[in-house]
Design a protein around this motif. Sequence first.
Motif, PDB file in Angstrom:
ATOM      1  N   UNK A 158      -8.852   1.018  -2.594  1.00  0.00           N
ATOM      2  CA  UNK A 158      -7.880   1.827  -3.333  1.00  0.00           C
ATOM      3  C   UNK A 158      -8.551   3.089  -3.864  1.00  0.00           C
ATOM      4  N   UNK A 159      -7.843   4.203  -3.815  1.00  0.00           N
ATOM      5  CA  UNK A 159      -8.365   5.444  -4.390  1.00  0.00           C
ATOM      6  C   UNK A 159      -8.675   5.229  -5.873  1.00  0.00           C
ATOM      7  N   UNK A 160      -9.792   5.783  -6.361  1.00  0.00           N
ATOM      8  CA  UNK A 160     -10.207   5.535  -7.751  1.00  0.00           C
ATOM      9  C   UNK A 160      -9.125   5.834  -8.789  1.00  0.00           C
ATOM     10  N   UNK A 161      -8.392   6.934  -8.613  1.00  0.00           N
ATOM     11  CA  UNK A 161      -7.367   7.283  -9.604  1.00  0.00           C
ATOM     12  C   UNK A 161      -6.231   6.267  -9.607  1.00  0.00           C
ATOM     13  N   UNK A 162      -5.850   5.791  -8.422  1.00  0.00           N
ATOM     14  CA  UNK A 162      -4.770   4.788  -8.338  1.00  0.00           C
ATOM     15  C   UNK A 162      -5.251   3.462  -8.914  1.00  0.00           C
ATOM     16  N   UNK A 163      -6.495   3.117  -8.634  1.00  0.00           N
ATOM     17  CA  UNK A 163      -7.026   1.876  -9.219  1.00  0.00           C
ATOM     18  C   UNK A 163      -7.024   1.976 -10.744  1.00  0.00           C
ATOM     19  N   UNK A 164      -7.492   3.097 -11.275  1.00  0.00           N
ATOM     20  CA  UNK A 164      -7.568   3.261 -12.731  1.00  0.00           C
ATOM     21  C   UNK A 164      -6.193   3.235 -13.372  1.00  0.00           C
ATOM     22  N   UNK A 201       4.404  -1.929 -10.582  1.00  0.00           N
ATOM     23  CA  UNK A 201       3.983  -2.312 -11.931  1.00  0.00           C
ATOM     24  C   UNK A 201       4.927  -3.361 -12.513  1.00  0.00           C
ATOM     25  N   UNK A 202       6.221  -3.118 -12.368  1.00  0.00           N
ATOM     26  CA  UNK A 202       7.212  -4.055 -12.892  1.00  0.00           C
ATOM     27  C   UNK A 202       7.053  -5.454 -12.275  1.00  0.00           C
ATOM     28  N   UNK A 203       6.922  -5.504 -10.951  1.00  0.00           N
ATOM     29  CA  UNK A 203       6.821  -6.792 -10.267  1.00  0.00           C
ATOM     30  C   UNK A 203       5.509  -7.500 -10.584  1.00  0.00           C
ATOM     31  N   UNK A 204       4.415  -6.749 -10.550  1.00  0.00           N
ATOM     32  CA  UNK A 204       3.112  -7.375 -10.763  1.00  0.00           C
ATOM     33  C   UNK A 204       2.920  -7.834 -12.207  1.00  0.00           C
ATOM     34  N   UNK A 205       3.447  -7.096 -13.164  1.00  0.00           N
ATOM     35  CA  UNK A 205       3.360  -7.552 -14.547  1.00  0.00           C
ATOM     36  C   UNK A 205       4.232  -8.784 -14.761  1.00  0.00           C
ATOM     37  N   UNK A 206       5.378  -8.843 -14.062  1.00  0.00           N
ATOM     38  CA  UNK A 206       6.212 -10.042 -14.129  1.00  0.00           C
ATOM     39  C   UNK A 206       5.485 -11.255 -13.569  1.00  0.00           C
ATOM     40  N   UNK A 207       4.825 -11.071 -12.430  1.00  0.00           N
ATOM     41  CA  UNK A 207       4.022 -12.151 -11.855  1.00  0.00           C
ATOM     42  C   UNK A 207       2.899 -12.529 -12.826  1.00  0.00           C
ATOM     43  N   UNK A 208       2.270 -11.530 -13.417  1.00  0.00           N
ATOM     44  CA  UNK A 208       1.181 -11.777 -14.358  1.00  0.00           C
ATOM     45  C   UNK A 208       1.611 -12.618 -15.543  1.00  0.00           C
ATOM     46  N   UNK A 240       0.819  -1.205   0.000  1.00  0.00           N
ATOM     47  CA  UNK A 240       0.000   0.000   0.000  1.00  0.00           C
ATOM     48  C   UNK A 240       0.860   1.265   0.000  1.00  0.00           C
ATOM     49  N   UNK A 241       1.992   1.233   0.688  1.00  0.00           N
ATOM     50  CA  UNK A 241       2.936   2.359   0.598  1.00  0.00           C
ATOM     51  C   UNK A 241       3.464   2.487  -0.818  1.00  0.00           C
ATOM     52  N   UNK A 242       3.735   1.329  -1.443  1.00  0.00           N
ATOM     53  CA  UNK A 242       4.282   1.339  -2.793  1.00  0.00           C
ATOM     54  C   UNK A 242       3.340   1.916  -3.829  1.00  0.00           C
ATOM     55  N   UNK A 243       2.033   1.845  -3.577  1.00  0.00           N
ATOM     56  CA  UNK A 243       1.072   2.428  -4.511  1.00  0.00           C
ATOM     57  C   UNK A 243       1.337   3.916  -4.719  1.00  0.00           C
ATOM     58  N   UNK A 244       1.814   4.565  -3.670  1.00  0.00           N
ATOM     59  CA  UNK A 244       2.076   6.004  -3.720  1.00  0.00           C
ATOM     60  C   UNK A 244       3.555   6.328  -3.964  1.00  0.00           C
ATOM     61  N   UNK A 245       4.441   5.536  -3.348  1.00  0.00           N
ATOM     62  CA  UNK A 245       5.866   5.874  -3.383  1.00  0.00           C
ATOM     63  C   UNK A 245       6.640   5.176  -4.500  1.00  0.00           C
ATOM     64  N   UNK A 246       6.219   3.959  -4.859  1.00  0.00           N
ATOM     65  CA  UNK A 246       6.974   3.186  -5.848  1.00  0.00           C
ATOM     66  C   UNK A 246       6.042   2.512  -6.856  1.00  0.00           C
ATOM     67  N   UNK A 247       5.168   3.288  -7.507  1.00  0.00           N
ATOM     68  CA  UNK A 247       4.210   2.663  -8.436  1.00  0.00           C
ATOM     69  C   UNK A 247       4.880   1.946  -9.609  1.00  0.00           C
ATOM     70  N   UNK A 248       5.991   2.494 -10.103  1.00  0.00           N
ATOM     71  CA  UNK A 248       6.667   1.845 -11.230  1.00  0.00           C
ATOM     72  C   UNK A 248       7.257   0.502 -10.823  1.00  0.00           C
ATOM     73  N   UNK A 249       7.762   0.423  -9.592  1.00  0.00           N
ATOM     74  CA  UNK A 249       8.311  -0.844  -9.104  1.00  0.00           C
ATOM     75  C   UNK A 249       7.197  -1.873  -8.942  1.00  0.00           C
TER      76      UNK A 249
END
Length: 278
Positions: free
Chosen positions: A173-179, A136-143, A125-134
């Motif tokens: 999750x805040x709507x903008x972060x979810x989107x 994204x990288x990890x979750x797309x790799x898992x995906x 949840x901290x990463x959603x705000x502080x490290x969104x690119x990280x």
Amino acid sequence: MCRQAGVSYASVFSRAEDMARAALEIKRLNRDAWVKLPFCVTIEAECFGADVAFNSLYGVPAVTSFRYERLTEIDALPEIDLQQGRVAEVLRAADILHQQGEKIMLNIEGPFTVLGQLISAKEIYKGLYRHPDKLRELCLGIGRQLAVYAKAAESHGVDLLSYADPTVAGDLIAPAIYRDLCGDIAWQVLKGILNNTSRVAVHLCNATSRSFEKAGFCTSRHLAFSQDYLYGQALKEIVAKGQERLLGHGCIQRSYCPLCNGGVFALRLSERVPGSKE
């Protein structure tokens, strides 16, 4: 249930033959149309290195400790090995059930939920705000690895994947972060799973699919059925026709219950939502 199935409780989480027997017994007891695998939510995370052991207090395999303390310390996650460990037993159980003519539903956890078993939810949840690119990288790799798992499941006779990612449900999750992040990652992961398979259908849990459609990542269409249908029966009929591969707005764990909305919802992935990253 285990006594009736002729298995030990602990073995249904780790041994293919006992998984299959237990799945058949649960189907019989519930008068369900589907056999369901596996019986815990740690299979995928274990493939990525999560420390998992049987928890006698809760009666299921659970993470004993987080593999990582900080999101930024994760350089890369390993590729999953489908030839060993409990994931191999799950696929072998699917083979056993498929050979008996059963219709098989496999639970599959989304990338944020998998990651949440490798590192604390607080870090995510901290990463959603502080490290969104990280993230994204990890979750797309898992995906991408989940798409490999989905393809293997299909080849072992699985007919329906039950996909859920409750760690980032839309109401958390805040709507903008979810989107811009969570929903966009889910869109890419689901598209990857569908593109990497040819037959298996995917059912999104209600919480996931409602948030997904609300943010514009999919549209839904109501497929009407007679009120005397059970939800699982309706799903079985849809999957057998092979015309709809993405479904949602219902609870697949209640597949043995009557339809609550007069039918099933077929979903269609939308074009990428404005503001999402390529």
